[in-house]
Design a protein around this motif. Structure first.
Motif, PDB file in Angstrom:
ATOM      1  N   HIS A   1      -6.095  -6.905  -1.164  1.00 33.39           N
ATOM      2  CA  HIS A   1      -6.357  -8.321  -0.879  1.00 33.39           C
ATOM      3  C   HIS A   1      -6.236  -9.181  -2.136  1.00 33.39           C
ATOM      4  O   HIS A   1      -5.621 -10.238  -2.096  1.00 33.39           O
ATOM      5  CB  HIS A   1      -7.776  -8.494  -0.334  1.00 33.39           C
ATOM      6  CG  HIS A   1      -7.866  -8.463   1.165  1.00 33.39           C
ATOM      7  ND1 HIS A   1      -7.643  -9.562   1.946  1.00 33.39           N
ATOM      8  CD2 HIS A   1      -8.175  -7.452   2.016  1.00 33.39           C
ATOM      9  CE1 HIS A   1      -7.798  -9.240   3.223  1.00 33.39           C
ATOM     10  NE2 HIS A   1      -8.119  -7.962   3.296  1.00 33.39           N
ATOM     11  N   PHE A   2      -6.856  -8.744  -3.238  1.00 28.31           N
ATOM     12  CA  PHE A   2      -7.090  -9.659  -4.352  1.00 28.31           C
ATOM     13  C   PHE A   2      -6.211  -9.411  -5.581  1.00 28.31           C
ATOM     14  O   PHE A   2      -6.231 -10.213  -6.509  1.00 28.31           O
ATOM     15  CB  PHE A   2      -8.564  -9.607  -4.768  1.00 28.31           C
ATOM     16  CG  PHE A   2      -9.495  -9.995  -3.637  1.00 28.31           C
ATOM     17  CD1 PHE A   2      -9.263 -11.148  -2.896  1.00 28.31           C
ATOM     18  CD2 PHE A   2     -10.595  -9.214  -3.317  1.00 28.31           C
ATOM     19  CE1 PHE A   2     -10.100 -11.514  -1.851  1.00 28.31           C
ATOM     20  CE2 PHE A   2     -11.445  -9.561  -2.275  1.00 28.31           C
ATOM     21  CZ  PHE A   2     -11.195 -10.719  -1.535  1.00 28.31           C
ATOM     22  N   VAL A   3      -5.454  -8.290  -5.592  1.00 26.35           N
ATOM     23  CA  VAL A   3      -4.587  -8.031  -6.747  1.00 26.35           C
ATOM     24  C   VAL A   3      -3.117  -8.121  -6.343  1.00 26.35           C
ATOM     25  O   VAL A   3      -2.345  -8.869  -6.937  1.00 26.35           O
ATOM     26  CB  VAL A   3      -4.886  -6.656  -7.388  1.00 26.35           C
ATOM     27  CG1 VAL A   3      -3.916  -6.378  -8.544  1.00 26.35           C
ATOM     28  CG2 VAL A   3      -6.330  -6.595  -7.883  1.00 26.35           C
ATOM     29  N   ASP A   4      -2.720  -7.355  -5.312  1.00 25.91           N
ATOM     30  CA  ASP A   4      -1.319  -7.388  -4.895  1.00 25.91           C
ATOM     31  C   ASP A   4      -1.186  -6.991  -3.418  1.00 25.91           C
ATOM     32  O   ASP A   4      -1.243  -5.815  -3.088  1.00 25.91           O
ATOM     33  CB  ASP A   4      -0.493  -6.431  -5.769  1.00 25.91           C
ATOM     34  CG  ASP A   4       0.999  -6.542  -5.469  1.00 25.91           C
ATOM     35  OD1 ASP A   4       1.376  -7.288  -4.537  1.00 25.91           O
ATOM     36  OD2 ASP A   4       1.796  -5.885  -6.171  1.00 25.91           O
ATOM     37  N   PRO A   5      -1.013  -7.992  -2.539  1.00 25.77           N
ATOM     38  CA  PRO A   5      -0.902  -7.699  -1.097  1.00 25.77           C
ATOM     39  C   PRO A   5       0.335  -6.883  -0.723  1.00 25.77           C
ATOM     40  O   PRO A   5       0.451  -6.461   0.416  1.00 25.77           O
ATOM     41  CB  PRO A   5      -0.835  -9.090  -0.455  1.00 25.77           C
ATOM     42  CG  PRO A   5      -1.377 -10.030  -1.471  1.00 25.77           C
ATOM     43  CD  PRO A   5      -1.024  -9.443  -2.800  1.00 25.77           C
ATOM     44  N   ARG A   6       1.240  -6.664  -1.671  1.00 25.35           N
ATOM     45  CA  ARG A   6       2.423  -5.869  -1.337  1.00 25.35           C
ATOM     46  C   ARG A   6       2.249  -4.397  -1.649  1.00 25.35           C
ATOM     47  O   ARG A   6       3.174  -3.607  -1.459  1.00 25.35           O
ATOM     48  CB  ARG A   6       3.636  -6.419  -2.085  1.00 25.35           C
ATOM     49  CG  ARG A   6       4.162  -7.693  -1.436  1.00 25.35           C
ATOM     50  CD  ARG A   6       5.352  -8.200  -2.197  1.00 25.35           C
ATOM     51  NE  ARG A   6       4.999  -9.424  -2.876  1.00 25.35           N
ATOM     52  CZ  ARG A   6       5.691 -10.545  -2.748  1.00 25.35           C
ATOM     53  NH1 ARG A   6       6.744 -10.587  -2.001  1.00 25.35           N
ATOM     54  NH2 ARG A   6       5.316 -11.627  -3.385  1.00 25.35           N
ATOM     55  N   ARG A   7       1.077  -4.030  -2.159  1.00 20.95           N
ATOM     56  CA  ARG A   7       0.812  -2.626  -2.457  1.00 20.95           C
ATOM     57  C   ARG A   7      -0.533  -2.239  -1.838  1.00 20.95           C
ATOM     58  O   ARG A   7      -1.270  -3.083  -1.352  1.00 20.95           O
ATOM     59  CB  ARG A   7       0.797  -2.393  -3.973  1.00 20.95           C
ATOM     60  CG  ARG A   7       2.085  -2.843  -4.638  1.00 20.95           C
ATOM     61  CD  ARG A   7       2.064  -2.601  -6.125  1.00 20.95           C
ATOM     62  NE  ARG A   7       2.285  -1.202  -6.446  1.00 20.95           N
ATOM     63  CZ  ARG A   7       3.478  -0.615  -6.468  1.00 20.95           C
ATOM     64  NH1 ARG A   7       4.547  -1.306  -6.193  1.00 20.95           N
ATOM     65  NH2 ARG A   7       3.599   0.649  -6.761  1.00 20.95           N
ATOM     66  N   GLY A   8      -0.823  -0.930  -1.891  1.00 21.76           N
ATOM     67  CA  GLY A   8      -2.090  -0.464  -1.319  1.00 21.76           C
ATOM     68  C   GLY A   8      -2.161  -0.763   0.166  1.00 21.76           C
ATOM     69  O   GLY A   8      -3.160  -1.279   0.666  1.00 21.76           O
ATOM     70  N   GLN A   9      -1.109  -0.421   0.891  1.00 25.48           N
ATOM     71  CA  GLN A   9      -1.011  -0.799   2.311  1.00 25.48           C
ATOM     72  C   GLN A   9      -1.847   0.085   3.234  1.00 25.48           C
ATOM     73  O   GLN A   9      -2.219  -0.331   4.319  1.00 25.48           O
ATOM     74  CB  GLN A   9       0.446  -0.730   2.775  1.00 25.48           C
ATOM     75  CG  GLN A   9       1.423  -1.487   1.901  1.00 25.48           C
ATOM     76  CD  GLN A   9       1.323  -2.981   2.055  1.00 25.48           C
ATOM     77  OE1 GLN A   9       0.602  -3.472   2.908  1.00 25.48           O
ATOM     78  NE2 GLN A   9       2.031  -3.701   1.219  1.00 25.48           N
ATOM     79  N   GLY A  10      -2.099   1.317   2.828  1.00 30.16           N
ATOM     80  CA  GLY A  10      -2.880   2.211   3.686  1.00 30.16           C
ATOM     81  C   GLY A  10      -4.334   1.772   3.714  1.00 30.16           C
ATOM     82  O   GLY A  10      -4.935   1.535   2.677  1.00 30.16           O
ATOM     83  N   VAL A  11      -4.882   1.648   4.917  1.00 29.41           N
ATOM     84  CA  VAL A  11      -6.290   1.252   5.028  1.00 29.41           C
ATOM     85  C   VAL A  11      -7.168   2.483   5.241  1.00 29.41           C
ATOM     86  O   VAL A  11      -8.230   2.615   4.645  1.00 29.41           O
ATOM     87  CB  VAL A  11      -6.484   0.239   6.187  1.00 29.41           C
ATOM     88  CG1 VAL A  11      -7.955  -0.053   6.437  1.00 29.41           C
ATOM     89  CG2 VAL A  11      -5.740  -1.051   5.869  1.00 29.41           C
ATOM     90  N   THR A  12      -6.683   3.424   6.060  1.00 29.92           N
ATOM     91  CA  THR A  12      -7.502   4.607   6.358  1.00 29.92           C
ATOM     92  C   THR A  12      -7.196   5.783   5.441  1.00 29.92           C
ATOM     93  O   THR A  12      -8.016   6.678   5.311  1.00 29.92           O
ATOM     94  CB  THR A  12      -7.284   5.066   7.819  1.00 29.92           C
ATOM     95  OG1 THR A  12      -5.884   5.320   8.007  1.00 29.92           O
ATOM     96  CG2 THR A  12      -7.755   4.017   8.809  1.00 29.92           C
TER      97      THR A  12
END
Ligand SMILES: [Zn+2]
Ligand SMILES: [Zn+2]
Length: 214
Positions: free
Chosen positions: A125-136
């Motif tokens: 959310h707060f650093v790079d919305p194009r990375r860290g896409q996996g939530v679970t």
């Protein structure tokens, strides 16, 4: 193979299948090139206003439509029992995703997995919305090299999760190793417009000018 082992395997495969779709949708549709595509607008509204979630009826409709397509295909491809189990694993994991995502925003972490989930998702959310896409799961971010390791997640004060801060808006000491508050707590039409513009452009929110105008 014993029927119950095959059923369990099919359900596990279904759950894994959901985590891949979760990654693909999040990366290529919700944060894809078009902000107006079905799902993208609602998701980016959630980025602009982190306590906004698409209505349950939309999610239920999406789950029903997916089941309507997936179930017959899975039954034709693998037979009635494995097809049912695969679909149940898939849809069950989707529902779990919805619960885990919402809880990440609304409830504090209680264990190592909850802590990872929140750190990863708020870095997204707060650093790079194009990375860290996996939530679970971090699995697909590892596979596709979109991990987002952040030592301490910077959280704009005006967008801080309710569980992160005390009544004065300061971070609870228990979370100070994982998060830091940045920018201004002020939330007005201007900041809301700027947050919406950033979210629609797949950018992280500008924290603002800091403690001076809190
Ligand atoms: Zn979120
Ligand atoms: Zn997102």
């Amino acid at each position: 193979m014993q029927v119950w082992i095959a059923s369990l395997f099919a359900a596990g495969l279904g759950a894994l299948g959901w985590t891949l779709l979760e990654y693909v949708l999040h990366r290529f549709v919700f944060h894809g090139a078009s902000a107006t595509r079905l799902g993208a607008k609602e998701h980016r509204k959630h980025h602009a206003k982190v306590d906004y979630f698409a209505p349950w009826w939309q999610k239920a409709l999406a789950a029903l439509a997916t089941t309507g397509v997936l179930l017959p295909l899975a039954i034709v491809a693998t037979g009635v029992t494995p097809g049912l189990c695969f679909s149940a694993g898939f849809v069950g994991m989707y529902l779990l995703y919805e619960v885990l995502h919402r809880r990440a925003h609304t409830r504090p972490p209680t264990g190592p997995y909850g802590r990872w989930r929140r750190r990863n998702h708020f870095a997204h959310h707060f650093v790079d919305p194009r990375r860290g896409q996996g939530v679970t799961t971090p699995f697909w971010d590892r596979v596709f090299s979109t991990r987002l390791p952040v030592a301490r997640v910077p959280v704009p004060r005006r967008l801080a999760m309710p569980w992160l801060v005390d009544a004065d808006g300061e971070i609870w000491p228990a979370y100070a190793d994982d998060y830091e508050l940045v920018g201004s707590a002020r939330s007005d039409d201007r900041t809301r417009r700027a947050d919406t513009e950033a979210a629609m452009a797949n950018q992280s929110p500008d924290p603002g000018t800091g403690a001076a105008d809190r």
